[in-house]
Scaffold this motif. Structure first.
Motif, PDB file in Angstrom:
ATOM      1  N   GLU A  49       0.822  -1.208   0.000  1.00  0.00           N
ATOM      2  CA  GLU A  49       0.000   0.000   0.000  1.00  0.00           C
ATOM      3  C   GLU A  49       0.855   1.257   0.000  1.00  0.00           C
ATOM      4  N   ILE A  50       2.019   1.219   0.627  1.00  0.00           N
ATOM      5  CA  ILE A  50       2.958   2.340   0.529  1.00  0.00           C
ATOM      6  C   ILE A  50       3.380   2.531  -0.923  1.00  0.00           C
ATOM      7  N   ALA A  51       3.739   1.430  -1.574  1.00  0.00           N
ATOM      8  CA  ALA A  51       4.212   1.492  -2.959  1.00  0.00           C
ATOM      9  C   ALA A  51       3.116   1.932  -3.928  1.00  0.00           C
ATOM     10  N   GLU A  52       1.871   1.705  -3.563  1.00  0.00           N
ATOM     11  CA  GLU A  52       0.744   1.992  -4.449  1.00  0.00           C
ATOM     12  C   GLU A  52       0.397   3.485  -4.520  1.00  0.00           C
ATOM     13  N   GLN A  53       0.945   4.289  -3.625  1.00  0.00           N
ATOM     14  CA  GLN A  53       0.474   5.671  -3.493  1.00  0.00           C
ATOM     15  C   GLN A  53       0.577   6.522  -4.758  1.00  0.00           C
ATOM     16  N   PRO A  54       1.678   6.481  -5.493  1.00  0.00           N
ATOM     17  CA  PRO A  54       1.690   7.286  -6.728  1.00  0.00           C
ATOM     18  C   PRO A  54       0.564   6.936  -7.693  1.00  0.00           C
ATOM     19  N   GLU A  72      -8.033  -0.739   1.601  1.00  0.00           N
ATOM     20  CA  GLU A  72      -6.803  -0.624   2.381  1.00  0.00           C
ATOM     21  C   GLU A  72      -6.844  -1.707   3.462  1.00  0.00           C
ATOM     22  N   ARG A  73      -5.988  -2.706   3.330  1.00  0.00           N
ATOM     23  CA  ARG A  73      -6.061  -3.882   4.201  1.00  0.00           C
ATOM     24  C   ARG A  73      -5.161  -3.777   5.428  1.00  0.00           C
ATOM     25  N   ALA A  74      -4.033  -3.092   5.309  1.00  0.00           N
ATOM     26  CA  ALA A  74      -3.169  -2.913   6.469  1.00  0.00           C
ATOM     27  C   ALA A  74      -3.871  -2.024   7.484  1.00  0.00           C
ATOM     28  N   VAL A  75      -3.698  -2.328   8.765  1.00  0.00           N
ATOM     29  CA  VAL A  75      -4.327  -1.516   9.808  1.00  0.00           C
ATOM     30  C   VAL A  75      -3.773  -0.096   9.785  1.00  0.00           C
ATOM     31  N   ALA A  76      -2.464   0.035   9.616  1.00  0.00           N
ATOM     32  CA  ALA A  76      -1.843   1.361   9.575  1.00  0.00           C
ATOM     33  C   ALA A  76      -2.149   2.027   8.233  1.00  0.00           C
ATOM     34  N   ALA A  77      -2.869   3.131   8.272  1.00  0.00           N
ATOM     35  CA  ALA A  77      -3.265   3.816   7.044  1.00  0.00           C
ATOM     36  C   ALA A  77      -2.068   4.503   6.399  1.00  0.00           C
ATOM     37  N   THR A  78      -1.903   4.291   5.115  1.00  0.00           N
ATOM     38  CA  THR A  78      -0.819   4.942   4.364  1.00  0.00           C
ATOM     39  C   THR A  78      -1.383   5.605   3.113  1.00  0.00           C
ATOM     40  N   LYS A  79      -1.877   4.801   2.179  1.00  0.00           N
ATOM     41  CA  LYS A  79      -2.342   5.381   0.915  1.00  0.00           C
ATOM     42  C   LYS A  79      -3.588   6.231   1.108  1.00  0.00           C
ATOM     43  N   SER A  80      -4.446   5.878   2.070  1.00  0.00           N
ATOM     44  CA  SER A  80      -5.632   6.708   2.295  1.00  0.00           C
ATOM     45  C   SER A  80      -5.240   8.057   2.891  1.00  0.00           C
ATOM     46  N   PRO A 111       3.021  12.075  -8.858  1.00  0.00           N
ATOM     47  CA  PRO A 111       3.231  10.623  -8.983  1.00  0.00           C
ATOM     48  C   PRO A 111       4.662  10.259  -9.363  1.00  0.00           C
ATOM     49  N   GLU A 112       5.212  10.982 -10.324  1.00  0.00           N
ATOM     50  CA  GLU A 112       6.597  10.720 -10.753  1.00  0.00           C
ATOM     51  C   GLU A 112       7.576  10.916  -9.593  1.00  0.00           C
ATOM     52  N   LEU A 113       7.432  12.012  -8.860  1.00  0.00           N
ATOM     53  CA  LEU A 113       8.342  12.304  -7.750  1.00  0.00           C
ATOM     54  C   LEU A 113       8.150  11.323  -6.608  1.00  0.00           C
ATOM     55  N   GLY A 114       6.899  10.896  -6.392  1.00  0.00           N
ATOM     56  CA  GLY A 114       6.647   9.900  -5.360  1.00  0.00           C
ATOM     57  C   GLY A 114       7.340   8.581  -5.650  1.00  0.00           C
ATOM     58  N   ARG A 115       7.286   8.150  -6.908  1.00  0.00           N
ATOM     59  CA  ARG A 115       7.963   6.891  -7.276  1.00  0.00           C
ATOM     60  C   ARG A 115       9.475   7.017  -7.086  1.00  0.00           C
ATOM     61  N   ARG A 116      10.010   8.176  -7.431  1.00  0.00           N
ATOM     62  CA  ARG A 116      11.446   8.379  -7.256  1.00  0.00           C
ATOM     63  C   ARG A 116      11.832   8.316  -5.774  1.00  0.00           C
ATOM     64  N   LEU A 117      11.044   8.954  -4.940  1.00  0.00           N
ATOM     65  CA  LEU A 117      11.362   8.992  -3.517  1.00  0.00           C
ATOM     66  C   LEU A 117      11.222   7.630  -2.865  1.00  0.00           C
ATOM     67  N   LEU A 118      10.250   6.855  -3.291  1.00  0.00           N
ATOM     68  CA  LEU A 118      10.067   5.513  -2.727  1.00  0.00           C
ATOM     69  C   LEU A 118      11.247   4.605  -3.044  1.00  0.00           C
ATOM     70  N   GLY A 119      12.051   4.992  -4.012  1.00  0.00           N
ATOM     71  CA  GLY A 119      13.248   4.219  -4.340  1.00  0.00           C
ATOM     72  C   GLY A 119      14.391   4.417  -3.374  1.00  0.00           C
ATOM     73  N   SER A 120      14.222   5.316  -2.382  1.00  0.00           N
ATOM     74  CA  SER A 120      15.297   5.563  -1.415  1.00  0.00           C
ATOM     75  C   SER A 120      15.171   4.676  -0.182  1.00  0.00           C
ATOM     76  N   GLN A 165       7.788   4.116   5.296  1.00  0.00           N
ATOM     77  CA  GLN A 165       8.724   2.998   5.099  1.00  0.00           C
ATOM     78  C   GLN A 165       9.470   2.672   6.390  1.00  0.00           C
ATOM     79  N   LEU A 166       9.881   3.706   7.116  1.00  0.00           N
ATOM     80  CA  LEU A 166      10.594   3.489   8.376  1.00  0.00           C
ATOM     81  C   LEU A 166       9.711   2.764   9.379  1.00  0.00           C
TER      82      LEU A 166
END
Length: 339
Positions: free
Chosen positions: A4-9, A139-147, A174-183, A313-314
């Motif tokens: 769900e973190i990865a899905e955000q962009p 959103e299946r994870a209890v901890a909300a991320t994409k919402s 979306p483009e910048l989000g994908r780039r940042l998730l790569g860190s 991610q942390l």
């Protein structure tokens, strides 16, 4: 949670593409009788999205805005005159009874009401006159991320439309989000570093204060850490005394006015020997023990959508490193019903 973190962009792309009708309908109604004041009501993660919206309204629209204490109406029975007020209820599930009751009562008391949810058929969506679906999907994870980030984007689009904009500044998100998730490698190393921490502090100013608050919440609910969020200004008014090398400080220092205001905070943290993790500009990261640089390309008011990603991610990495299950935090459920 990782998926769900990865899905955000992709969620942001969907909202920007398919969410226009909801946003434009709400904006047309709001502009027909412009409110004199905005009130926001939410719980948990959505409360941090509401805090972000408070900054948007006060800065971009120059209108007063406040965060509602639902119990004043639901438990204490207060019935304020809300004529000329826009009441915005923010909720992932739209199912918490106190939020539904607060929005229903606000409507009875003369407020124009707007629900921002991930559940268009929810009680909260039905209680409000207007609704914006954040289109985050299940959103299946209890901890909300994409919402959470979808709420931020939806709230921004409403405010931007209200002031006459068309969301043009969101195009690169979306483009910048994908780039940042790569860190993620930096974040994984940080999880090993903080594995045995028992408490930590998050801090920021301006729009990014919502990020600091949400980062603290994510770390508490997934890793069971005692995490406290402070405005950078409030941190210097006393709480700085509890900072030492054993208390990690996670700071958000984005480009812009809020990041500039953190300029007096970072040197003080270094003076007391804080283990300092910074998400922000290159100049701010250079002052940290370790950090993640934010990509340039969006205005300050949209930076919170990107800033929160490394902290999500942390939270997941740290929960796993400490032997927990970030998808099923103990004692928590996806929908929390408060009265």
């Amino acid at each position: 949670m990782a998926a769900e973190i990865a899905e955000q962009p992709a969620v942001w792309e969907r909202l920007l593409r398919d969410g226009r009708a909801d946003v434009e309908g709400a904006v047309r109604r709001i502009r027909r009788q412009p409110p004199r004041f905005v009130l926001l009501v939410a719980r948990g993660t959505s409360d941090n999205a509401a805090l972000y919206a408070k900054y948007l309204v006060e800065i971009l629209l120059e209108l007063p805005a406040g965060l509602v204490s639902p119990s004043t109406m639901t438990a204490y029975g207060a019935r304020p005159d809300l004529t000329g007020v826009l009441m915005v209820g923010v909720s992932q599930s739209g199912g918490s009874p106190d939020l539904v009751q607060a929005v229903s009562l606000a409507r009875e008391q003369g407020a124009l009401t707007l629900a921002v949810t991930n559940a268009p058929r929810s009680p909260l969506a039905r209680a409000a006159e207007l609704h914006v679906d954040v289109l985050a999907g299940p959103e299946r994870a209890v901890a909300a991320t994409k919402s959470y980030t979808a709420q931020l984007l939806a709230l921004y689009l409403v405010v931007d439309g209200w002031r006459g904009g068309g969301g043009e500044a969101c195009a690169r998100l979306p483009e910048l989000g994908r780039r940042l998730l790569g860190s993620g490698e930096v974040v994984a190393d940080l999880a090993a570093r903080y594995r045995f921490a028992t408490r930590l502090v998050t801090t920021a100013r301006g729009y990014s204060y919502a990020t600091a608050s949400e980062a603290a919440l994510k770390l508490m609910e997934t890793s069971y850490l005692s995490a406290q969020a402070f405005s950078g200004a409030d941190l210097l008014h006393g709480p700085l005394a509890m900072i030492d090398p054993q208390v990690p400080v996670l700071a958000v220092v984005a480009r812009g006015v809020g990041g500039d205001a953190m300029g007096q905070v970072l040197p003080r943290l270094r003076e007391v020997g804080a283990d300092l993790f910074v998400v922000g500009s290159a100049a701010a990261v250079a002052q940290a023990t370790v950090g993640v640089e934010l990509p340039d390309g969006v205005p300050e008011e949209l930076s919170p959508l990107l800033e929160i990603l490394p902290f999500q991610q942390l939270a997941r990495e740290l929960a796993s490193a400490r032997g927990g299950d970030p998808d099923a935090p103990r004692g928590l459920r996806k929908v929390t019903e408060t009265l």
